[in-house]
Scaffold this active site. Sequence first.
Site, PDB file in Angstrom:
ATOM      1  N   GLU A 114      -3.272   7.504  -4.360  1.00 58.19           N
ATOM      2  CA  GLU A 114      -3.291   6.239  -3.617  1.00 58.19           C
ATOM      3  C   GLU A 114      -3.064   5.071  -4.566  1.00 58.19           C
ATOM      4  O   GLU A 114      -3.811   4.895  -5.528  1.00 58.19           O
ATOM      5  CB  GLU A 114      -4.637   6.079  -2.909  1.00 58.19           C
ATOM      6  CG  GLU A 114      -4.682   4.861  -1.991  1.00 58.19           C
ATOM      7  CD  GLU A 114      -6.044   4.710  -1.313  1.00 58.19           C
ATOM      8  OE1 GLU A 114      -7.061   4.606  -2.032  1.00 58.19           O
ATOM      9  OE2 GLU A 114      -6.075   4.712  -0.073  1.00 58.19           O
ATOM     10  N   TYR A 172       0.852  -1.192   0.000  1.00 52.93           N
ATOM     11  CA  TYR A 172       0.000   0.000   0.000  1.00 52.93           C
ATOM     12  C   TYR A 172       0.881   1.232   0.000  1.00 52.93           C
ATOM     13  O   TYR A 172       1.741   1.381   0.864  1.00 52.93           O
ATOM     14  CB  TYR A 172      -0.912   0.024   1.237  1.00 52.93           C
ATOM     15  CG  TYR A 172      -1.734   1.294   1.314  1.00 52.93           C
ATOM     16  CD1 TYR A 172      -3.006   1.348   0.758  1.00 52.93           C
ATOM     17  CD2 TYR A 172      -1.215   2.448   1.899  1.00 52.93           C
ATOM     18  CE1 TYR A 172      -3.745   2.520   0.790  1.00 52.93           C
ATOM     19  CE2 TYR A 172      -1.951   3.627   1.931  1.00 52.93           C
ATOM     20  CZ  TYR A 172      -3.214   3.654   1.380  1.00 52.93           C
ATOM     21  OH  TYR A 172      -3.943   4.810   1.394  1.00 52.93           O
TER      22      TYR A 172
END
Length: 396
Positions: free
Chosen positions: A207, A119
């Site tokens: 993101e 992530y």
Amino acid sequence: MNIHEYQAKALLKSFGAPVADGVPLLDASDAPAAADKLGGPVWVVKSQIHAGGRGKGKFKELGPDAKGGVRLAFSKDEVLSHVGEMLGNTLVTKQTGPAGKQVNRLYLEDGADIESELYCSILVNRETGKVSFVASTEGGMDIEAVAEETPEKIHTIDVDVETGVDDATVAKLNAAFELTGAAAEDGKSLFPILYKAFTEKDMSLLEINPLIVMKDGHLRVLDAKVSFDGNALFRHPDVMELRDKTEEDEKEIEASKYDLAYVALDGDIGCMVNGAGLAMATMDIIKLYGKEPANFLDVGGGATTEKVTAAFKIITADPNVKGILVNIFGGIMRCDVIAEGVVQAVKDVGLQVPLVVRLEGTKVEEGKAIINSSGLNVIAADDLDDAAQKIVKAVG
Ligand code: ADP
Ligand code: MG
């Protein structure tokens, strides 16, 4: 403003980030050529909507046993059958709400050989006043769940505005992602590239979930979500062209035409307020008395009658609105202008729900006189507390 994954990937690619080859699809008839162009042997068909959680999402029309919004395909036929099933149907994910979102665009992409999923995001960190990377080895899944269950696995790494992503920052990021070998080498170029894209394009969020390490040891951007700072969009006409209005709330689009700060919410009391602080306080006090606001709306300081009329029309056009609270503290904004706007709007569109008006400040007497002589069925209120109680009571 948000954009689609395929647009975000094209943008990141233009900065030099490693992304897979892919072809956006707006029409099923373009799928065979796209599948041929990519060549396989593994393709991924990805729903393009402005919401995450697509992989685990479900299509309303297809029932609970059908595959989700991100699908692997191992032959051209399988690509075509996925495209046929997905395009035009409604995908419900954790982020879309129960109504879901219609999938009008797909992205056909080369399948990647995934070794691990990470992530990686970049955001404006309001606590430190810096741009920060958020890094975790726990990618591909719900980062909120990771934050809740294993917060020690999430690392926040600030970037010094003066130096940008220097060697020391890269080293911290590589360590946080536990990258070694070719992946750590890739990190040296990728992290500065992501930071450059973020700052140059005035993003508010970038993101990448997941950023992957492939079986060959290299990094690849596998998913990308980008939000841009709306206040800086005027500097980026190229970004503005990426806007997909079908993904946005119609009322918010209408509000943006009049430069109104408007956000649609789920409650049933429509609010028209001036000043963001007063708007927040108004929403809070509505909740305090047991109801939920239907929107956040700040008409701003120097609103004209035209702007107030537009604002009122946007509120009344929302079928969820069961009552309206106008709460104005006239400093720069004059109460008589607000009153004229409200009266004009009601004349134009009618008033089907209770309306409570609280005016205070500049030209308040003139404002009240305009409302009182208008013949409208308005409930007058003296202060914020009184106004909130009255509208909650009127809506019942
Ligand atoms: P979402 O976050 O909306 O569910 P993602 O793009 O993250 O969508 O895709 C979900 C999952 O699907 C990823 O975590 C990854 O495991 C897999 N996936 C996505 N794109 C590819 C690809 N090009 N090749 C292989 N697997 C993929
Ligand atoms: Mg994802």
